[in-house]
Scaffold this active site. Structure first.
Site, PDB file in Angstrom:
ATOM      1  CG  HIS A 179      28.355  55.597  97.840  1.00 58.79           C
ATOM      2  ND1 HIS A 179      27.921  56.119  99.048  1.00 58.79           N
ATOM      3  CD2 HIS A 179      27.378  55.908  96.944  1.00 58.79           C
ATOM      4  CE1 HIS A 179      26.755  56.699  98.889  1.00 58.79           C
ATOM      5  NE2 HIS A 179      26.391  56.600  97.631  1.00 58.79           N
ATOM      6  CE  LYS A 206      28.513  60.284  96.709  1.00 56.69           C
ATOM      7  NZ  LYS A 206      27.826  59.350  97.615  1.00 56.69           N
ATOM      8  CG  ASP A 261      47.251  72.943  94.708  1.00 54.03           C
ATOM      9  OD1 ASP A 261      47.347  72.185  93.727  1.00 54.03           O
ATOM     10  OD2 ASP A 261      47.039  74.166  94.618  1.00 54.03           O
ATOM     11  CG  HIS A 271      21.385  62.203  98.717  1.00 53.25           C
ATOM     12  ND1 HIS A 271      22.736  62.443  98.539  1.00 53.25           N
ATOM     13  CD2 HIS A 271      21.144  60.983  98.179  1.00 53.25           C
ATOM     14  CE1 HIS A 271      23.284  61.422  97.904  1.00 53.25           C
ATOM     15  NE2 HIS A 271      22.344  60.520  97.673  1.00 53.25           N
ATOM     16  CE  LYS A 288      25.097  59.835 101.176  1.00 52.28           C
ATOM     17  NZ  LYS A 288      23.738  59.523 100.844  1.00 52.28           N
ATOM     18  CG  ASP A 293      26.918  61.892 123.932  1.00 51.86           C
ATOM     19  OD1 ASP A 293      25.724  61.562 124.020  1.00 51.86           O
ATOM     20  OD2 ASP A 293      27.854  61.134 124.264  1.00 51.86           O
TER      21      ASP A 293
END
Length: 499
Positions: A241, A243, A248, A417, A419, A424
């Site tokens: 999952h 991404k 470089d 969508h 995450k 704190d």
């Protein structure tokens, strides 16, 4: 003249005997299949009892495998196992290849004084979980939604001179997907080494012509291929999952966005599509390369020649960054432990946004305890979701959380969508991991945590904007829904281990 009589009684008897014999053989064959199914169910139930993580799960699998083995046995081999044994074994085999590379990076980071000189309290724990160090000298830029994310990534692709590492869970053959394809081919044709890694489950709709076009354009393409290996042909429950984009060894992008037109707000129902990624410059980029190196080695057997010499961000910022690659091949349940640690370490605030909210009991208990000790605990989820099962099961947690003082917000202005987590005033995280069992134990994920008050302030602003476009959910809403809906919620909760 006497009529001609046809003596058919003997032929009928023979036909009846043949039919009886065929039926008897058919019954014996069915009985054999039933017996074999129950034997397979009994043997598989032994494995389920030995390997299933919880007692409740072990009992559920054991009962179903012995009572309805015809459905339960294939379901268990596809969805029941939580340890990616084929990957674990091969990962052990690749330690001799990858560990010296990682060690070399850590030595160089230490030599250039990019390791944290006075480590925060949680640093040793996170470093032990991931075997990667926290680094300083990083710049982290927050990118919001498709209109910021993809122009930034595409600009990076155009600037590549040596190599590109590109990994996505979902890539679509639409406008955005073809734009990515074109830019990767253009980079390869000007001499850049381009490596493209995709998850074959997430990209099941991606046509072969798209991949062939990349290969013909000079791009090296590999599927993660979680089912490879003689012992693992049914392990479709494990997904990569992550991404990741790396240019470089100097710039990297990590976050929640896949490649599809919905991320540009073009989904017919779930729009606008709200997502977040970060652009990273500094020694953390080398740490981001590590999971790509391991995933590529698993998929292809090739050990990539990459730049492992870290360099500080040119703009003079010095943010402390942890990179946490997690997955079912880890020694521990790294992703679940990370979130559990974050909740337990919060002193006055724990905010988290996730499109899929299906936590296990230990996470629910940690959230309750945090709220009871006075922490402002807020969970932000979408009102509407692209996964009906997840949306239903999410309702089942509201009552127990609300009782302890946890607030559950539902985002109503599109599909949320991203995450994102805020602990704190100085700890924030952006990544690919959802707040659910699949990310905790079944998916390969990557999370970037930043220890910096300025960056945490940006994440706080993001949350406050999201909360303004949300409504506070309550257990009373579920009580007032119809019985079929409440029953569906409970059934979805039972299926949460495979969501």
């Amino acid at each position: 003249m006497q009529p001609i009589k046809f003596h058919t009684s003997g032929r009928l008897k023979r036909l009846k005997r043949a039919a009886t014999y065929v039926n008897l053989r058919r019954k014996r064959f069915v009985a054999l299949l039933v017996t074999l199914a129950h034997i397979a169910g009994a043997l598989t139930s032994v494995q389920a009892v030995m390997e299933t993580r919880t007692a409740q799960g072990a009992i559920a699998w054991a009962v179903s495998l012995n009572t309805i083995p015809y459905a339960a046995v294939p379901a268990y081999w596809a969805f029941g196992r939580t340890k990616f044994q084929g990957y674990v074994k091969k990962r052990q085999e690749q330690i001799d290849e990858t560990s010296p590379v990682v060690r070399h990076f850590i030595d160089l980071a230490s030599e250039k004084q990019f390791l944290v000189p006075s480590r925060p309290r949680e640093a040793p724990l996170l470093e032990r979980l991931t075997n990667l160090p926290a680094t300083v000298g990083n710049h982290v830029e927050l990118l919001r939604n498709g209109e910021e994310i993809f122009p930034s990534i595409f600009q990076g692709l155009e600037q590549a001179q040596d190599y590109l590492l590109v990994q996505f869970y979902i890539v679509r053959d639409d406008f955005l997907g073809r734009e990515l394809q074109s830019r990767l081919i253009h980079a390869a044709q000007r001499g850049v080494r381009v490596k493209f890694l995709y998850d074959e489950i997430g990209c099941y709709q991606l046509p072969r012509s798209y991949l062939d076009g990349l290969r013909e354009g000079g791009v090296k393409v590999n599927a993660f291929n979680s089912t490879q290996g003689r012992a693992n042909p049914f392990q479709i429950n494990f997904r990569n999952h992550r991404k990741i984009v790396v240019v470089d060894g100097r710039h990297a992008w990590v976050g929640g966005a896949n490649v599809g037109d919905e991320y540009l707000g073009l989904h017919p129902r779930l729009s606008p599509w709200v997502d977040t990624m970060v652009r990273v410059t500094g020694p953390a980029v080398q740490a981001i390369q590590v999971p790509f190196l391991e995933d590529w080695y698993w998929a292809s057997g090739d050990l990539l020649d990459l730049d492992w010499t870290p360099q500080g961000a040119s703009n003079g910022t010095s943010k402390t960054v942890f990179i946490l690659p997690t997955g079912p091949a880890d020694r521990f349940e790294t992703c679940a432990l990370y979130f559990l640690h974050a909740i337990n370490s919060a002193t006055h605030r724990f905010w988290i946004a996730s499109p899929y909210f299906v936590p296990d009991e230990q996470i629910v208990s940690a959230l309750q305890l945090a709220a009871l000790r006075g922490v402002d605990v807020r969970i932000l989820v979408p009102e509407d979701c692209d996964n009906r099962l997840v949306r239903l099961s999410g309702w089942s947690y509201v009552a127990s959380l609300e009782k302890a003082g946890v607030k559950v917000y539902r985002f109503i202005n599109g599909f949320l969508h991203h995450k994102v987590m805020l602990v704190d005033d100085a700890t924030a995280a952006v990544g690919t991991a959802n707040f659910d069992n699949r990310s905790f134990r079944l998916n390969f994920e990557i999370t970037l945590e930043v220890q910096d008050e300025d960056f945490a302030g940006e994440i706080e602003e993001l949350f406050l904007e999201n909360f303004a476009d949300s409504r506070l959910s309550s257990a009373l809403e579920l009580e007032e829904r119809s019985f079929p809906f409440r029953l569906a919620v409970r059934i979805a909760r039972l299926m949460s281990p495979i969501q």
